[in-house]
Design an enzyme around this catalytic site. Sequence first.
Site, PDB file in Angstrom:
ATOM      1  N   TYR A 135      21.105  23.511 -29.741  1.00 17.59           N
ATOM      2  CA  TYR A 135      21.678  22.938 -30.975  1.00 17.59           C
ATOM      3  C   TYR A 135      22.105  21.485 -30.805  1.00 17.59           C
ATOM      4  CZ  TYR A 135      26.216  24.240 -28.859  1.00 17.59           C
ATOM      5  OH  TYR A 135      27.276  24.387 -28.023  1.00 17.59           O
ATOM      6  N   GLU A 136      22.132  20.993 -29.560  1.00 20.41           N
ATOM      7  CA  GLU A 136      22.465  19.581 -29.356  1.00 20.41           C
ATOM      8  C   GLU A 136      21.317  18.677 -29.797  1.00 20.41           C
ATOM      9  OE1 GLU A 136      24.525  18.884 -25.501  1.00 20.41           O
ATOM     10  OE2 GLU A 136      24.846  21.047 -25.488  1.00 20.41           O
ATOM     11  N   ASN A 169      34.085  37.304 -29.845  1.00 19.34           N
ATOM     12  CA  ASN A 169      34.331  37.516 -31.274  1.00 19.34           C
ATOM     13  C   ASN A 169      33.390  38.601 -31.793  1.00 19.34           C
ATOM     14  OD1 ASN A 169      32.390  34.935 -31.013  1.00 19.34           O
ATOM     15  ND2 ASN A 169      31.846  36.042 -32.878  1.00 19.34           N
ATOM     16  N   HIS A 207      35.621  28.336 -33.146  1.00 19.43           N
ATOM     17  CA  HIS A 207      35.372  28.062 -31.718  1.00 19.43           C
ATOM     18  C   HIS A 207      36.655  28.247 -30.899  1.00 19.43           C
ATOM     19  CE1 HIS A 207      33.275  26.638 -28.223  1.00 19.43           C
ATOM     20  NE2 HIS A 207      34.070  25.598 -28.070  1.00 19.43           N
ATOM     21  N   SER A 243      30.953  28.766 -22.027  1.00 19.77           N
ATOM     22  CA  SER A 243      32.285  28.682 -22.639  1.00 19.77           C
ATOM     23  C   SER A 243      33.081  29.899 -22.242  1.00 19.77           C
ATOM     24  CB  SER A 243      32.258  28.653 -24.173  1.00 19.77           C
ATOM     25  OG  SER A 243      31.018  28.425 -24.694  1.00 19.77           O
ATOM     26  N   MET A 257      24.140  31.346 -28.408  1.00 25.59           N
ATOM     27  CA  MET A 257      23.311  30.145 -28.567  1.00 25.59           C
ATOM     28  C   MET A 257      22.832  29.588 -27.219  1.00 25.59           C
ATOM     29  SD  MET A 257      25.618  28.310 -31.510  1.00 25.59           S
ATOM     30  CE  MET A 257      26.363  29.284 -32.838  1.00 25.59           C
ATOM     31  N   SER A 258      22.721  30.447 -26.218  1.00 20.04           N
ATOM     32  CA  SER A 258      22.354  29.932 -24.884  1.00 20.04           C
ATOM     33  C   SER A 258      21.546  30.959 -24.103  1.00 20.04           C
ATOM     34  CB  SER A 258      23.630  29.571 -24.110  1.00 20.04           C
ATOM     35  OG  SER A 258      24.344  30.740 -23.765  1.00 20.04           O
ATOM     36  N   HIS A 288      33.530  22.991 -21.947  1.00 13.65           N
ATOM     37  CA  HIS A 288      32.449  22.758 -20.986  1.00 13.65           C
ATOM     38  C   HIS A 288      32.769  21.444 -20.280  1.00 13.65           C
ATOM     39  CE1 HIS A 288      29.161  25.122 -23.381  1.00 13.65           C
ATOM     40  NE2 HIS A 288      30.283  25.785 -23.262  1.00 13.65           N
ATOM     41  N   HIS A 326      22.845  22.897 -24.777  1.00 12.08           N
ATOM     42  CA  HIS A 326      22.339  23.899 -25.717  1.00 12.08           C
ATOM     43  C   HIS A 326      21.233  23.326 -26.601  1.00 12.08           C
ATOM     44  CE1 HIS A 326      26.484  25.100 -24.739  1.00 12.08           C
ATOM     45  NE2 HIS A 326      26.096  26.342 -24.950  1.00 12.08           N
ATOM     46  N   ALA A 341      29.565  33.092 -23.516  1.00 11.38           N
ATOM     47  CA  ALA A 341      30.434  33.757 -24.487  1.00 11.38           C
ATOM     48  C   ALA A 341      29.557  34.068 -25.689  1.00 11.38           C
ATOM     49  CB  ALA A 341      31.580  32.838 -24.888  1.00 11.38           C
TER      50      ALA A 341
HETATM   51  I1  8IG Z   1      31.162  32.600 -28.462  1.00 14.36           I
HETATM   52  O1  8IG Z   1      29.019  35.039 -33.252  1.00 14.36           O
HETATM   53  C1  8IG Z   1      29.824  32.897 -29.774  1.00 14.36           C
HETATM   54  N1  8IG Z   1      28.652  32.294 -29.736  1.00 14.36           N
HETATM   55  N2  8IG Z   1      25.126  32.708 -32.696  1.00 14.36           N
HETATM   56  N3  8IG Z   1      27.096  33.899 -32.990  1.00 14.36           N
HETATM   57  C2  8IG Z   1      26.338  33.003 -32.284  1.00 14.36           C
HETATM   58  N4  8IG Z   1      26.767  32.414 -31.195  1.00 14.36           N
HETATM   59  C3  8IG Z   1      27.992  32.730 -30.790  1.00 14.36           C
HETATM   60  C4  8IG Z   1      28.825  33.624 -31.455  1.00 14.36           C
HETATM   61  C5  8IG Z   1      28.343  34.245 -32.621  1.00 14.36           C
HETATM   62  N5  8IG Z   1      29.980  33.702 -30.803  1.00 14.36           N
END
Ligand code: 8IG
Length: 276
Positions: free
Chosen positions: A99-100, A238, A250, A39, A214-215, A71, A97, A127
């Site tokens: 989480y999918e 962030n 997001h 991302s 998360m990747s 994506h 990912h 990201a």
């Molecule tokens: I972009 O703050 C992104 N991906 N786990 N935490 C987690 N995944 C993220 C974050 C975050 N920001």
Amino acid sequence: MTNTKLLYSDPLAAAIVAANEIADRSKIPAHDIALVMGSGWVSAVDAFGAAEFESNAEELTGFLPPMVEGHSGKVGSYVIEGNGKKIRALVFLGRTHLYEGKGVEPVVHSVRTAVMAGCKVVVLTNACGAINKTYKVGQAVLIRDHISLTAVSPLSGATFVDLTDLYSKRLREILKKEDASLQEGVYVHWRGPTYETPAEILMMRTMGADLVGMSTVPEAIAAHALGAQVLGISLVTNAAAGVTGQKLHHEEVIAAGRAAADRMGALLNGVIPKLL
Ligand code: 8IG
């Protein structure tokens, strides 16, 4: 075509089939380097010029359709020149990912396909949230090491792989020579799709983590296990939960990525010929 039966029964065979499909369709027999654009990184490929070949990833064996905004789910072949060399880059725009909920095999299928297509270096971009309070939104950070809070490995069986130099020191040094402002950090892999609680971020900081996302981690392990050298680059989009008191969205991730894309593209375009 999306042959997920083969992906789950024999993931390496699925990667070989997908690599052969890329070679047949593109008429490019082998690639040198792979890039996975997460991302916020997708439009950084504009720096590479026009693709010599492009396909929707889902037209290749074992690839799932894309799910996340930002994506695009494409795979492209680019020529990147510099240092007197002509590098063939296989670029994945988007990734799957954990989480999918489809398991780890689709998550690592891109990098396995890339290594089967000949890639000796795998560049993983993402990201992420910043746990380290000195990091700023829009800053790229080199991944020096990781902590897996998912504990999910793409490997099974008695394959005891050393991860001491998972994120290649050689490649990190080349990046730091290219851009002296680049810092290094420890990336935590979090399954998601929920972000962390502020208490979890405090735990991660206490453990020595700088970045959370998360990747990347399963892909790094899968690429390394197949003998590729791995470079991980995180774009801070962030501050992690509880750091600023603001909630996470997001959309801010997408916006921060868009703002940084030109800079990230120029960095990659300039440094790629030096990695091989
Ligand atoms: I972009 O703050 C992104 N991906 N786990 N935490 C987690 N995944 C993220 C974050 C975050 N920001």
